[in-house]
Design an enzyme around this catalytic site. Sequence first.
Site, mmCIF file in Angstrom:
data_model
loop_
_atom_site.group_PDB
_atom_site.id
_atom_site.type_symbol
_atom_site.label_atom_id
_atom_site.label_comp_id
_atom_site.label_asym_id
_atom_site.label_seq_id
_atom_site.Cartn_x
_atom_site.Cartn_y
_atom_site.Cartn_z
ATOM 1 N N ASN A 106 -6.826 -15.671 -0.455
ATOM 2 C CA ASN A 106 -6.251 -16.579 1.133
ATOM 3 C C ASN A 106 -7.239 -16.279 2.512
ATOM 4 O O ASN A 106 -7.795 -17.269 2.936
ATOM 5 C CB ASN A 106 -4.728 -16.666 1.204
ATOM 6 C CG ASN A 106 -4.312 -17.393 -0.087
ATOM 7 O OD1 ASN A 106 -4.926 -18.601 -0.070
ATOM 8 N ND2 ASN A 106 -3.394 -17.195 -0.117
ATOM 9 N N HIS A 151 3.487 -1.276 -4.350
ATOM 10 C CA HIS A 151 2.449 -0.752 -4.436
ATOM 11 C C HIS A 151 1.873 0.385 -5.842
ATOM 12 O O HIS A 151 0.304 -0.274 -6.112
ATOM 13 C CB HIS A 151 1.586 0.054 -3.438
ATOM 14 C CG HIS A 151 1.581 -1.032 -1.770
ATOM 15 N ND1 HIS A 151 2.928 -1.227 -1.604
ATOM 16 C CD2 HIS A 151 0.559 -1.850 -1.569
ATOM 17 C CE1 HIS A 151 3.412 -2.240 -0.605
ATOM 18 N NE2 HIS A 151 1.483 -2.732 -0.573
ATOM 19 N N ILE A 190 -4.763 -9.394 -6.800
ATOM 20 C CA ILE A 190 -3.389 -9.740 -8.137
ATOM 21 C C ILE A 190 -2.423 -10.388 -7.689
ATOM 22 O O ILE A 190 -1.727 -10.594 -9.289
ATOM 23 C CB ILE A 190 -2.451 -8.017 -7.646
ATOM 24 C CG1 ILE A 190 -1.463 -8.208 -6.517
ATOM 25 C CG2 ILE A 190 -3.555 -6.259 -7.999
ATOM 26 C CD1 ILE A 190 -0.443 -6.737 -6.600
ATOM 27 N N ASP A 191 -2.561 -11.508 -6.986
ATOM 28 C CA ASP A 191 -1.511 -12.853 -6.952
ATOM 29 C C ASP A 191 -1.119 -13.320 -7.511
ATOM 30 O O ASP A 191 -0.971 -14.487 -8.113
ATOM 31 C CB ASP A 191 -0.849 -13.123 -5.294
ATOM 32 C CG ASP A 191 -0.296 -11.610 -4.552
ATOM 33 O OD1 ASP A 191 -0.293 -10.558 -5.155
ATOM 34 O OD2 ASP A 191 -0.238 -11.332 -3.212
ATOM 35 N N THR A 228 -8.881 -13.985 3.736
ATOM 36 C CA THR A 228 -10.632 -14.142 3.665
ATOM 37 C C THR A 228 -11.212 -15.287 3.630
ATOM 38 O O THR A 228 -12.290 -15.327 4.472
ATOM 39 C CB THR A 228 -10.662 -12.925 2.097
ATOM 40 O OG1 THR A 228 -9.645 -11.901 2.375
ATOM 41 C CG2 THR A 228 -12.422 -12.678 2.500
ATOM 42 N N MET A 253 5.649 -7.598 -6.693
ATOM 43 C CA MET A 253 4.754 -8.384 -6.153
ATOM 44 C C MET A 253 4.128 -9.545 -6.188
ATOM 45 O O MET A 253 4.231 -10.497 -7.028
ATOM 46 C CB MET A 253 2.941 -7.403 -5.074
ATOM 47 C CG MET A 253 3.879 -6.640 -4.465
ATOM 48 S SD MET A 253 2.508 -5.661 -4.550
ATOM 49 C CE MET A 253 3.096 -4.568 -2.690
ATOM 50 N N GLN A 298 1.665 -1.524 -8.368
ATOM 51 C CA GLN A 298 0.955 -2.611 -9.112
ATOM 52 C C GLN A 298 -0.709 -3.107 -8.281
ATOM 53 O O GLN A 298 -1.036 -4.321 -9.018
ATOM 54 C CB GLN A 298 1.889 -4.102 -8.744
ATOM 55 C CG GLN A 298 2.933 -4.164 -9.334
ATOM 56 C CD GLN A 298 4.408 -5.069 -8.952
ATOM 57 O OE1 GLN A 298 4.228 -6.075 -9.271
ATOM 58 N NE2 GLN A 298 4.634 -3.688 -7.866
ATOM 59 N N VAL A 334 -23.930 -6.607 -6.662
ATOM 60 C CA VAL A 334 -25.362 -5.609 -5.178
ATOM 61 C C VAL A 334 -26.565 -5.846 -6.604
ATOM 62 O O VAL A 334 -27.274 -6.186 -6.371
ATOM 63 C CB VAL A 334 -24.823 -3.837 -5.772
ATOM 64 C CG1 VAL A 334 -25.684 -3.214 -5.430
ATOM 65 C CG2 VAL A 334 -23.885 -4.334 -3.896
ATOM 66 N N ARG A 377 13.503 -0.161 -19.185
ATOM 67 C CA ARG A 377 14.853 -0.693 -20.425
ATOM 68 C C ARG A 377 14.571 0.159 -21.096
ATOM 69 O O ARG A 377 16.078 0.121 -21.440
ATOM 70 C CB ARG A 377 13.678 -1.909 -21.167
ATOM 71 C CG ARG A 377 14.123 -2.668 -22.539
ATOM 72 C CD ARG A 377 13.242 -3.334 -23.535
ATOM 73 N NE ARG A 377 12.868 -4.422 -22.892
ATOM 74 C CZ ARG A 377 13.431 -5.585 -22.576
ATOM 75 N NH1 ARG A 377 15.397 -5.349 -23.531
ATOM 76 N NH2 ARG A 377 13.687 -6.813 -22.223
HETATM 77 O O1 F6P Z 1 -2.582 -8.318 -1.584
HETATM 78 C C1 F6P Z 1 -1.411 -9.194 -2.469
HETATM 79 C C2 F6P Z 1 0.150 -7.830 -1.518
HETATM 80 O O2 F6P Z 1 0.109 -7.158 -3.161
HETATM 81 C C3 F6P Z 1 1.230 -9.244 -2.041
HETATM 82 O O3 F6P Z 1 1.342 -8.911 -3.335
HETATM 83 C C4 F6P Z 1 1.956 -8.334 -0.883
HETATM 84 O O4 F6P Z 1 3.558 -9.415 -0.952
HETATM 85 C C5 F6P Z 1 1.258 -7.789 0.030
HETATM 86 O O5 F6P Z 1 -0.396 -7.494 -0.984
HETATM 87 C C6 F6P Z 1 1.581 -6.624 0.381
HETATM 88 O O6 F6P Z 1 0.477 -6.363 1.881
HETATM 89 P P1 F6P Z 1 0.957 -4.921 2.229
HETATM 90 O O7 F6P Z 1 -0.549 -4.221 1.529
HETATM 91 O O8 F6P Z 1 -0.530 -5.157 3.972
HETATM 92 O O9 F6P Z 1 1.492 -4.595 2.223
#
Ligand code: F6P
Length: 337
Positions: free
Chosen positions: A117, A267, A141-142, A119, A184, A269, A36, A169
Amino acid sequence: MVKRLFIFERYIMKKIAVFTSGGDAPGMNACVRAVVRTAIYNNVEVVGIMHGYNGMISGGEEFIPMSSRSVGNIIQRGGTILKSSRSEGFKTKEGRKLAYDNLVLHGVEGIICIGGNGTFTGAEIFHNEYGIPSIGAPGTIDNDLYGTDFTIGFDTAINTAMEAIDKIRDTAESHGRIFFIEVMGREAGFIALASGIAGGAEIILLPEISEDINEVVQFFKTRELNKKSFSIAIVAEGNYEGGAFSISERLKREIPNFESRVVILGHIQRGGSPSAYDRVLASKLGNAAVEALLNGEKNKMAGLINNRIALTPFHDTVCIKKELNPDLLKLIDILNT
Ligand code: F6P
């Protein structure tokens, strides 16, 4: 009617749109902010589209005029103020036609899409059908996109995973247990590899490497003989042997003495305040994406390769497999003895 302005033969767009799409990632807000503010710096208007491609299809209140102010106080926030979606509608011709009509209605001439991907695949198809140029910023995040060393959100996610591993740990040691921690990454092992090395894991199971499960069992049997009382095993969610639960069950059958537990980090993460690295990366890539769009580039992702901005065609970001860092892979076996 779109007013066209030419300066030294360079056509300057009057209005662009920005949206976030796919799984959210920490740093998406910092990227929206950079998009922006870079556009405004270049005297280009920006509209924010809520809920990704779904909002583009719905139009109306999903299209929001953005100002410098509207992206204030967001650089530190996780999630995305523009919200996100995994759109089924945009996969259909009818959905894309509605989206195009809404963009025309709002005088949008170019798009900045922040996502992964799915998108970029959608943006390329859309351009082929309707000619609206897009530039992407890698927000996932991947870290599984070819054309950038790091994606926005990856650094924060591996730090979140590492902090969780550190905590696990402590209890693993107290009770002398093996913990299988699932992280993930969909079909990619970048999060597993980096967080596993950072968290001092003994075993890291990755979708890219076909590990012999019997060797994994043998590894733990040897640890038992050597009186190593606890272990951390990281399992990437896309691991071909199955998730953390099935690996743990298999081990229980083979080594009944070993007590094991499974933790799925899930999630957590994806959330949280972005790290300094992600904020800086997102700011650079948001800026670079707008500069590229205004310079006439299209259907490319702005990434960072060897610390330099690089534009990679959407097709390559999606179709070329990004390799795991071989130096990090080597470290797994050297450091787990
Ligand atoms: O955005 C990536 C990711 O977090 C992947 O690591 C995971 O497999 C997927 O999205 C989970 O997607 P959703 O939140 O739609 O279940």
